[in-house]
Motif scaffolding. Sequence first.
Motif, PDB file in Angstrom:
ATOM      1  N   HIS A  19      -1.293  14.110  98.349  1.00  0.00           N
ATOM      2  CA  HIS A  19      -1.264  15.261  97.905  1.00  0.00           C
ATOM      3  C   HIS A  19      -1.853  16.361  98.944  1.00  0.00           C
ATOM      4  CE1 HIS A  19      -1.558  18.332  94.609  1.00  0.00           C
ATOM      5  NE2 HIS A  19      -2.515  18.816  95.110  1.00  0.00           N
ATOM      6  N   MET A  20      -0.749  17.178  99.226  1.00  0.00           N
ATOM      7  CA  MET A  20      -1.233  18.362 100.261  1.00  0.00           C
ATOM      8  C   MET A  20      -0.745  19.718  99.460  1.00  0.00           C
ATOM      9  SD  MET A  20       0.142  19.265 103.953  1.00  0.00           S
ATOM     10  CE  MET A  20      -0.544  17.609 104.614  1.00  0.00           C
ATOM     11  N   PRO A  21      -1.779  20.399  98.887  1.00  0.00           N
ATOM     12  CA  PRO A  21      -1.626  21.562  98.140  1.00  0.00           C
ATOM     13  C   PRO A  21      -1.150  22.876  99.065  1.00  0.00           C
ATOM     14  CG  PRO A  21      -3.886  21.542  98.683  1.00  0.00           C
ATOM     15  CD  PRO A  21      -3.380  20.234  99.024  1.00  0.00           C
ATOM     16  N   HIS A  22      -0.259  23.601  98.556  1.00  0.00           N
ATOM     17  CA  HIS A  22       0.469  24.790  99.068  1.00  0.00           C
ATOM     18  C   HIS A  22      -0.560  25.643  99.187  1.00  0.00           C
ATOM     19  CE1 HIS A  22       3.203  28.220  99.699  1.00  0.00           C
ATOM     20  NE2 HIS A  22       3.990  27.560 100.133  1.00  0.00           N
ATOM     21  N   TYR A  23      -0.448  26.591 100.154  1.00  0.00           N
ATOM     22  CA  TYR A  23      -1.824  27.645 100.331  1.00  0.00           C
ATOM     23  C   TYR A  23      -1.705  28.750  99.329  1.00  0.00           C
ATOM     24  CZ  TYR A  23      -4.763  31.092 102.605  1.00  0.00           C
ATOM     25  OH  TYR A  23      -5.320  32.094 102.881  1.00  0.00           O
ATOM     26  N   PHE A  24      -0.450  29.123  98.813  1.00  0.00           N
ATOM     27  CA  PHE A  24      -0.256  30.139  98.090  1.00  0.00           C
ATOM     28  C   PHE A  24      -0.342  29.494  96.489  1.00  0.00           C
ATOM     29  CE2 PHE A  24       1.709  32.318 101.666  1.00  0.00           C
ATOM     30  CZ  PHE A  24       0.705  33.100 101.793  1.00  0.00           C
ATOM     31  N   LEU A  30       2.920  19.522  98.618  1.00  0.00           N
ATOM     32  CA  LEU A  30       3.923  19.753  99.832  1.00  0.00           C
ATOM     33  C   LEU A  30       4.409  18.570 100.166  1.00  0.00           C
ATOM     34  CD1 LEU A  30       2.297  22.519 101.997  1.00  0.00           C
ATOM     35  CD2 LEU A  30       4.223  22.966 100.521  1.00  0.00           C
ATOM     36  N   ILE A  31       3.594  17.632  99.817  1.00  0.00           N
ATOM     37  CA  ILE A  31       4.242  16.087 100.356  1.00  0.00           C
ATOM     38  C   ILE A  31       4.536  15.029  99.258  1.00  0.00           C
ATOM     39  CG2 ILE A  31       2.974  16.365 102.701  1.00  0.00           C
ATOM     40  CD1 ILE A  31       1.039  14.100 101.400  1.00  0.00           C
ATOM     41  N   GLY A  32       4.810  15.783  98.176  1.00  0.00           N
ATOM     42  CA  GLY A  32       5.110  14.975  96.898  1.00  0.00           C
ATOM     43  C   GLY A  32       6.193  14.033  96.959  1.00  0.00           C
ATOM     44  N   ILE A 225      10.964  19.347  95.296  1.00  0.00           N
ATOM     45  CA  ILE A 225      10.310  17.839  95.046  1.00  0.00           C
ATOM     46  C   ILE A 225      11.108  16.996  94.295  1.00  0.00           C
ATOM     47  CG2 ILE A 225       8.069  18.981  95.645  1.00  0.00           C
ATOM     48  CD1 ILE A 225       7.390  18.845  92.714  1.00  0.00           C
ATOM     49  N   LYS A 226      12.279  17.388  93.620  1.00  0.00           N
ATOM     50  CA  LYS A 226      12.966  16.534  92.552  1.00  0.00           C
ATOM     51  C   LYS A 226      13.822  15.547  93.644  1.00  0.00           C
ATOM     52  CE  LYS A 226      13.836  19.374  88.666  1.00  0.00           C
ATOM     53  NZ  LYS A 226      14.755  19.901  87.909  1.00  0.00           N
TER      54      LYS A 226
END
Length: 226
Positions: A19-24, A30-32, A225-226
């Motif tokens: 899990h890498m959260p998007h900044y905004f 982002l790595i889902g 991410i689909k």
Amino acid sequence: MNLIRSVLDWLINCYVNRHMPHYFIPEQNLIGQLSKERCDDVRKTLTTIKKHLWTEVMSSIEGGIVDSRSTINKLICDALTIERIGQSPDYAMLEANLLQHPTATRCLKGVVNDLKNSITDHMVFEINRWVSSSILPFDKAVIYWMRNSTNIAEIISKIEDLILPSIKKLKEIVIEEYEDIFKAKLHRHIGDLLYSILVCLHDKYSYEDRTKYQNKALQYYKLGIK
């Protein structure tokens, strides 16, 4: 070095938890789309870099290990009168010597400035060429539209008209097993472009309008991410 280690720790933790959260949009991962195996591979690489951080940093000076050894000996070891590094560089010893030296920080700051000022015209050309080639044609078109219009709805419509047809034609362009990868990348790229526009034009629209376009960007990230 401590700051680099902190960043590496954060990245490693992201890949451990996948899990890498998007900044905004923190809820956007982002790595889902990456498999557990790919995340494990990245985590191992980052862990190795952290373990040999001094080697990675020092050997990156100028043109690799040979050039870096010469540069380090001349600009750092000789300047501080500490032991030189040899054919098989012992960066752990160099680190220990630097940490114990009272003027090491000042010396390293000077070395960084010297290296920045010694970049040749050829290197600058190569860097500019790389940066230019890394920007997708889509981005260049968006930059042009933003310079000539502040109508965000019109710009977003043009982005969709430009990129969405390409997504539909991917079946004809790429190998079948890579279609989903490119599709996800382009959908996420639309989301990135929309957020870039919002950042640049945020003072020209109301909170309600910004929220509407943020949600639109989020829709494309979800497709990515689909």
